[in-house]
Design a protein around this motif. Structure first.
Motif, PDB file in Angstrom:
ATOM      1  N   ALA A  87     -22.764 -17.424 -43.720  1.00 48.57           N
ATOM      2  CA  ALA A  87     -21.995 -18.959 -43.559  1.00 48.57           C
ATOM      3  C   ALA A  87     -22.527 -19.699 -44.369  1.00 48.57           C
ATOM      4  O   ALA A  87     -21.838 -20.210 -45.469  1.00 48.57           O
ATOM      5  CB  ALA A  87     -20.628 -18.938 -43.377  1.00 48.57           C
TER       6      ALA A  87
ATOM      7  N   ILE B 109     -19.418 -11.702 -44.257  1.00 46.04           N
ATOM      8  CA  ILE B 109     -19.113 -12.908 -44.866  1.00 46.04           C
ATOM      9  C   ILE B 109     -19.523 -12.747 -46.638  1.00 46.04           C
ATOM     10  O   ILE B 109     -18.591 -13.391 -47.353  1.00 46.04           O
ATOM     11  CB  ILE B 109     -20.647 -14.025 -44.273  1.00 46.04           C
ATOM     12  CG1 ILE B 109     -20.211 -14.263 -42.912  1.00 46.04           C
ATOM     13  CG2 ILE B 109     -20.239 -15.444 -44.996  1.00 46.04           C
ATOM     14  CD1 ILE B 109     -18.537 -15.150 -42.743  1.00 46.04           C
TER      15      ILE B 109
ATOM     16  N   LEU C 162     -17.139 -19.693 -50.372  1.00 48.77           N
ATOM     17  CA  LEU C 162     -16.437 -19.962 -48.466  1.00 48.77           C
ATOM     18  C   LEU C 162     -16.199 -21.312 -48.840  1.00 48.77           C
ATOM     19  O   LEU C 162     -17.583 -21.825 -48.391  1.00 48.77           O
ATOM     20  CB  LEU C 162     -17.307 -18.449 -47.631  1.00 48.77           C
ATOM     21  CG  LEU C 162     -16.859 -19.300 -46.721  1.00 48.77           C
ATOM     22  CD1 LEU C 162     -15.916 -18.468 -46.022  1.00 48.77           C
ATOM     23  CD2 LEU C 162     -18.125 -18.480 -45.442  1.00 48.77           C
TER      24      LEU C 162
ATOM     25  N   ALA D 195     -12.653 -17.754 -43.494  1.00 54.51           N
ATOM     26  CA  ALA D 195     -13.336 -16.628 -42.899  1.00 54.51           C
ATOM     27  C   ALA D 195     -12.657 -16.545 -41.650  1.00 54.51           C
ATOM     28  O   ALA D 195     -13.132 -17.536 -40.879  1.00 54.51           O
ATOM     29  CB  ALA D 195     -14.402 -15.874 -43.355  1.00 54.51           C
TER      30      ALA D 195
ATOM     31  N   THR E  34     -12.699 -14.958 -37.945  1.00 57.54           N
ATOM     32  CA  THR E  34     -13.526 -14.407 -37.184  1.00 57.54           C
ATOM     33  C   THR E  34     -11.969 -13.441 -35.816  1.00 57.54           C
ATOM     34  O   THR E  34     -11.428 -14.095 -35.583  1.00 57.54           O
ATOM     35  CB  THR E  34     -14.546 -13.913 -36.439  1.00 57.54           C
ATOM     36  OG1 THR E  34     -14.914 -15.120 -35.791  1.00 57.54           O
ATOM     37  CG2 THR E  34     -15.905 -14.527 -37.246  1.00 57.54           C
TER      38      THR E  34
ATOM     39  N   LEU F 216     -15.165 -21.600 -41.802  1.00 52.09           N
ATOM     40  CA  LEU F 216     -14.853 -20.228 -40.724  1.00 52.09           C
ATOM     41  C   LEU F 216     -14.091 -20.949 -39.685  1.00 52.09           C
ATOM     42  O   LEU F 216     -15.172 -22.408 -38.904  1.00 52.09           O
ATOM     43  CB  LEU F 216     -17.379 -20.242 -40.792  1.00 52.09           C
ATOM     44  CG  LEU F 216     -17.350 -19.464 -39.479  1.00 52.09           C
ATOM     45  CD1 LEU F 216     -17.108 -18.072 -39.675  1.00 52.09           C
ATOM     46  CD2 LEU F 216     -19.069 -19.525 -39.253  1.00 52.09           C
TER      47      LEU F 216
ATOM     48  N   THR G 147     -22.502 -15.612 -36.686  1.00 49.42           N
ATOM     49  CA  THR G 147     -22.244 -15.413 -38.437  1.00 49.42           C
ATOM     50  C   THR G 147     -22.212 -17.118 -38.876  1.00 49.42           C
ATOM     51  O   THR G 147     -21.443 -16.761 -40.232  1.00 49.42           O
ATOM     52  CB  THR G 147     -19.946 -15.575 -37.614  1.00 49.42           C
ATOM     53  OG1 THR G 147     -20.256 -15.306 -36.649  1.00 49.42           O
ATOM     54  CG2 THR G 147     -18.970 -15.652 -38.756  1.00 49.42           C
TER      55      THR G 147
END
Length: 250
Positions: free
Chosen positions: A115, A64, A74, A10, A12, A77, A111
């Protein structure tokens, strides 16, 4: 290169600039990638666009969770979302200081916090925070921005210490002045955009702006399972600006 096969990332701020370059680089290397941004990018070629506001904890947790539900977990990040600021310590009021710190520092906290439960289940967990040369070099007219990015670098090292024994590596990339949309907007507002661009290029020893793709390659290295012994690092991608002292060209 297939070191990211089977891994989920992921990113951002993944819809433009450095974030978009990171999304593309991870996807090219086999990862399934979600680009989190204020406006979700359209889904294409294994990239999931997810709307997320890093200043809103509920929005971050929902985003998330969406990534983990869609991809089954996940592993990586990349905290890239951030905003710029100009001026000395006296030029911005409290509201602006709080706004920038809310995005650039607390955005990463929110975040990462969302996560962590998923990353703890991964055998290849990594967080890469995108900082700045402003964290390590005193730049004029960047007091607020520098404070936020200095916090990102310190936060990255503290997170690395906290989570290494959980199997989660945390590192930071510190780009020099990169050729991004934000820099483009600053240049557009300058009295002499060409002269300002030339000055920004000249202060970096290699004589040009850093490309988003160069930053993305550094992020990919730090996120990769092949970098399993690298944690707590602040990696400069700045054309030598932080550490080199070249003699002037004559």
């Amino acid at each position: 290169m297939a070191e990211f096969d089977g891994l989920v990332a992921a990113v951002t701020g993944g819809a433009s600039g450095i974030g978009a370059a990171v999304v593309a680089a991870l996807r090219e290397r086999g990862a399934r990638v979600a680009a989190l941004d204020l406006r979700a990018a359209p889904e294409a070629d294994g990239v999931l666009g997810v709307q997320a506001d890093v200043t809103d904890d509920a929005s971050v947790r929902e985003a998330i969770g969406t990534v983990a539900d869609r991809f089954g977990g996940l592993d990586i990040l990349v905290n890239n979302a951030g905003i710029g600021a100009q001026g000395t310590v006296a030029d911005n009021d409290d509201a602006e200081w709080l706004r920038v710190l809310d995005v650039n520092v607390l955005g990463m906290v929110r975040t990462a916090r969302a996560a962590l439960p998923y990353l703890r289940r991964s055998d290849s967990a990594a967080i890469v925070n995108v900082g700045s040369i402003a964290a390590t070099a005193g730049l004029p007219q960047r007091a607020l921005y520098s404070a936020s990015k200095g916090a990102v670098l310190a936060l990255s090292r503290a997170m690395a210490a906290d989570h290494l024994r959980e199997g989660i590596r945390v590192n930071c990339v510190n780009p020099g002045t990169a050729d991004t949309p934000w820099i483009g907007r600053l240049l557009d507002r300058a009295d002499d955009p060409e002269a300002e661009r030339a000055a920004l290029c000249a202060r970096q020893p290699h004589g040009r702006l850093v490309s988003p793709e160069e930053v993305a390659h550094a992020v990919v290295y730090l996120a990769s399972p092949v970098a399993g012994s690298t944690s707590g690092v602040g990696l400069a991608v700045d054309g030598g600006m932080q550490d080199l002292r070249l003699r002037p060209v004559t």
